[in-house]
Design an enzyme around this catalytic site. Structure first.
Site, mmCIF file in Angstrom:
data_model
loop_
_atom_site.group_PDB
_atom_site.id
_atom_site.type_symbol
_atom_site.label_atom_id
_atom_site.label_comp_id
_atom_site.label_asym_id
_atom_site.label_seq_id
_atom_site.Cartn_x
_atom_site.Cartn_y
_atom_site.Cartn_z
ATOM 1 C CE1 TYR A 307 -2.391 -3.513 1.430
ATOM 2 C CE2 TYR A 307 -1.884 -2.981 3.132
ATOM 3 C CZ TYR A 307 -2.540 -3.275 2.581
ATOM 4 O OH TYR A 307 -2.910 -4.919 3.250
ATOM 5 C CG ASP A 309 -0.836 3.301 4.116
ATOM 6 O OD1 ASP A 309 -1.889 2.732 3.643
ATOM 7 O OD2 ASP A 309 0.125 3.101 4.381
ATOM 8 C CB SER A 310 0.924 9.578 0.714
ATOM 9 O OG SER A 310 1.757 9.121 2.338
ATOM 10 C CG LEU A 314 -5.705 10.735 -1.107
ATOM 11 C CD1 LEU A 314 -6.977 11.509 -1.700
ATOM 12 C CD2 LEU A 314 -4.677 11.376 -1.955
ATOM 13 C CB VAL A 315 -1.699 10.185 4.856
ATOM 14 C CG1 VAL A 315 -1.269 11.227 6.607
ATOM 15 C CG2 VAL A 315 -1.202 8.799 4.483
ATOM 16 C CE1 TYR A 393 0.945 -0.673 12.199
ATOM 17 C CE2 TYR A 393 0.783 -2.174 10.587
ATOM 18 C CZ TYR A 393 1.145 -1.724 11.480
ATOM 19 O OH TYR A 393 2.047 -2.755 12.032
ATOM 20 C CE1 TYR A 395 2.059 3.650 9.244
ATOM 21 C CE2 TYR A 395 -0.026 3.727 8.284
ATOM 22 C CZ TYR A 395 1.022 3.173 8.996
ATOM 23 O OH TYR A 395 1.213 1.983 8.153
ATOM 24 C CG HIS A 442 4.717 -5.114 8.103
ATOM 25 N ND1 HIS A 442 4.033 -6.119 8.622
ATOM 26 C CD2 HIS A 442 4.284 -3.489 7.998
ATOM 27 C CE1 HIS A 442 3.600 -5.394 9.864
ATOM 28 N NE2 HIS A 442 4.216 -4.217 9.423
HETATM 29 NI NI NI Z 1 3.762 -2.548 10.804
#
Ligand code: NI
Length: 643
Positions: A307, A309-310, A314-315, A393, A395, A442
């Site tokens: 992935y 993610d940004s 789009l974080v 997740y 962040y 990962h």
């Molecule tokens: Ni992790």
């Protein structure tokens, strides 16, 4: 379309306080009206991205003052045809200033839409093959099954070219199974075409029992009774905090910066400077984390799990609303963030950005053995942060500014592990965290974009290694220590790996300003030197996440070069972003330069990371190095008691 055809009569958009302030709800609305008037929103058109098109640096820094007009950029997709367009509108001119139709074979796809989650679930639940695969695993009530639409990557598979895809894994979530991540349905993946709204391929590789143990971490039966031994810990600032916030301009103890926010990048920091003898000295023109990639390391059934993610999800759009006393402790100032939904409609994330001051232990301390004098000073830091939830997740993105001129970036990783079935015993690519439940290994590789501006635009980068010298005539007892300094003169020379065994750092020097000893003033980047991308150099993910193959890149500033994996990341075939940016091998010695730094953990999950992960941290530090002429904190007063 020609520019003339795109131009529409429109009143100018609302005036804004500063060209770098985030786009407001009124501006998003005004931009939407311009797009509609230009005919670009006809039909089921969705906004996959919508944000401020920042003015170029030279415009902002122009002696004539920054440009008055604001621009917005949108990635539009027709949900029925899949045709996607990259559009820029000028609010001042009330016109579309550019529009480019994407070629999905070379550009890939625009990011995941909000609606794609529901569409993917709807599609798989309606698919007879998927239902049958679930039924064979004893799952006949599909309403209990949650679809997890994951970005597809780009593997060049026949039949996938040009399609807008997600690959869908499933988790069970019902009254009995209250925490879906504890109950993955492994062995089945549906590849879904989001435009045709159908499963184009069902991969049904193996059947394994559904892991049953509850992972419901707030269930008293799982966690036991709450402990009662923690006494209150209060943080108070009876006279209020020491920072001031004027709109998006933040000032604290000589530091000055503008706070921005973007649906894709999340928090952005602009025009960071520090005061010194009455002068504001620039350090970083713009700092952000514009990309992160999470490649998974299980080569079998789920090899495609990666992935961005940004660039793909789009974080910033997934930023949390923070709560005082829970997420942030002390005297907090919050800023709201404005992002948009699939229709381009503004949505306010209340209390998205948290700003506060923290005690940070000892700043400096000395007991003088000759005079008996004993002095201590407390370190303090200004914290600017936000948290985002992307799938399993969570962040936290934290920027710290210290009294002594140090800047730190820290990412806090928490939330749920991504799970799969575990065959039991030792598995090379996965940790068994509950009976039959595995968490595949990962990496989380972040890219920081640091548009440096150390005492002005003319900067250069020196790589600094430390070394001991072999014994010889000039070093008869073999104890000599030196720094080995190498100027990185071109973009190709500046693709670098960290090296902990050499204490390698990168020093960003001004080529115009010197300190009192005539040496260039500088700021040094201290990397953590964790592994970069470990996937094979010839792998599809290595092509798409080229930025993650090095710890350091340095490019000559170009306002179009914003994203380390390129503007369009979703299903992009690879090669975009930093490897492409440096193809001209520009001179970076004494130029306006941008540092790009890759960092982050390689995560072999621990048992202690389940069922919810205690925060893991990663980041980097920027420290003044000969930037000041001496310790800049001698004027910090002792604490009010007696030290
Ligand atoms: Ni992790």
């Amino acid at each position: 379309m020609t520019d003339a055809a795109l131009r529409v009569a429109q009143a100018p958009g609302p005036a804004s306080a500063h060209p770098l302030d985030p786009a407001s709800a009124a501006e998003f609305e005004a931009g939407r009206r311009i797009l509609a008037a230009a005919g670009l929103l006809a039909g089921p058109v969705r906004f996959a991205y919508y944000g401020l098109e920042e003015p170029a640096k030279e415009e902002v820094l122009s002696p004539a003052g920054p440009p008055a007009g604001r621009r917005l950029r949108a990635f539009l997709i027709d949900a029925s045809s899949g045709e996607s367009t990259d559009v820029v509108v000028s609010l001042a001119q009330g016109a579309v200033v550019s529009a480019r139709t994407l070629d999905p074979r070379t550009d890939g796809q625009v990011p995941i839409l909000d609606q794609d989650f529901a569409v993917a679930e709807e599609v798989v639940r309606a698919d007879p093959g998927w239902r049958e695969a679930m039924a064979r695993r004893g799952l006949t009530d599909v309403t209990r099954i949650r679809a997890c639409p994951l970005t597809a990557g780009s593997f060049g598979f026949p039949g996938e070219e040009g399609r807008r895809l997600v690959r869908v894994l499933a988790f069970v979530h019902d009254d009995e199974h209250g925490y879906a991540w504890a109950h993955p349905v492994d062995g089945v993946a549906a590849y879904v075409d989001l435009i045709e709204r159908r499963v184009i391929e069902l991969v049904d590789e193996f059947e394994v029992p559904l892991p049953q143990e509850s992972g419901d971490y707030d269930d008293p039966e799982v966690r036991g009774p709450h402990r009662t031994t923690l006494r209150p810990l209060e943080i108070t600032q009876p006279e209020g905090p020491s920072f001031t916030l004027d709109g998006h301009l933040l000032r604290w103890e000589g530091w000055s910066m503008r706070i921005g926010f973007d649906a894709r990048e999340g928090l952005t920091l602009h025009q960071i400077s520090i005061g010194d003898g009455g002068r504001d000295r620039p350090v970083v023109y713009r700092a952000s984390i514009p990309e992160m990639v999470v490649p998974y390391g299980d080569p079998r059934f789920r090899y495609w799990q990666t992935y961005f993610d940004s660039g793909e999800y789009l974080v910033g759009k997934w930023a949390n609303s923070l709560e005082l006393g829970c997420d942030c402790l002390g005297e907090i100032a919050y800023l709201d963030a404005t992002v948009t939904g699939d229709s381009g409609e503004p949505r306010t994330i209340h209390n998205a950005i948290c700003i506060h001051e923290e005690d940070s232990g000892i700043l400096w301390k000395h007991t003088d053995i000759f005079s008996g004098s004993a002095q201590s000073r407390r370190q303090r830091r200004l914290v600017v942060s936000f948290f985002a939830t992307i799938g399993n997740y969570d962040y936290g993105f934290y920027w710290y500014f210290y009294l002594d001129g140090t800047i730190e970036c820290e990412i806090k990783l928490t939330g749920a592990l991504f799970t799969a079935a575990h065959p039991g015993g030792n598995h090379p690519h996965s940790t068994e965290v509950a009976p039959g439940l595995g968490a595949p290994a990962h990496q989380h590789l972040f890219s920081a974009r640091l548009d440096m501006d150390v005492d002005g635009l003319a900067n250069a980068v020196d790589e600094v290694d430390v070394a001991g010298l072999p014994a010889g005539p000039a070093n008869p007892y073999g104890n000599a220590l030196v720094q080995q300094v190498t100027r990185l003169r071109t973009e190709s020379q500046a693709t670098r790996r960290a090296d902990g065994s050499r204490g390698r750092t990168w020093r960003v020097v001004s080529t115009e300003r010197a300190n009192r000893f005539g040496h260039p003033v500088s700021y040094t980047l201290y990397p953590e030197a964790a592994p970069v991308l470990l996937a094979d150099a010839g792998s599809p993910v290595a092509a798409r996440a080229g930025f993650a193959r090095q710890h350091l890149w340095v490019t000559r500033y170009d306002p179009a070069q914003r994203y380390p994996a390129g503007d369009f990341v979703n299903q992009h075939p690879g090669g975009a972003g930093l490897p492409d940016f440096i193809s001209g091998d520009r001179d970076i010695d004494g130029a306006d330069i941008v540092l790009w730094h890759t960092f982050g953990p390689t995560h072999f999950p621990r048992l202690e990371d389940w069922p919810v992960m205690p925060v893991a941290r990663c980041g980097f530090t920027l420290k003044p190095t000969g930037f000041f002429d001496r310790n800049p904190t001698l004027d910090v007063p002792p604490p009010p008691h007696h030290c």
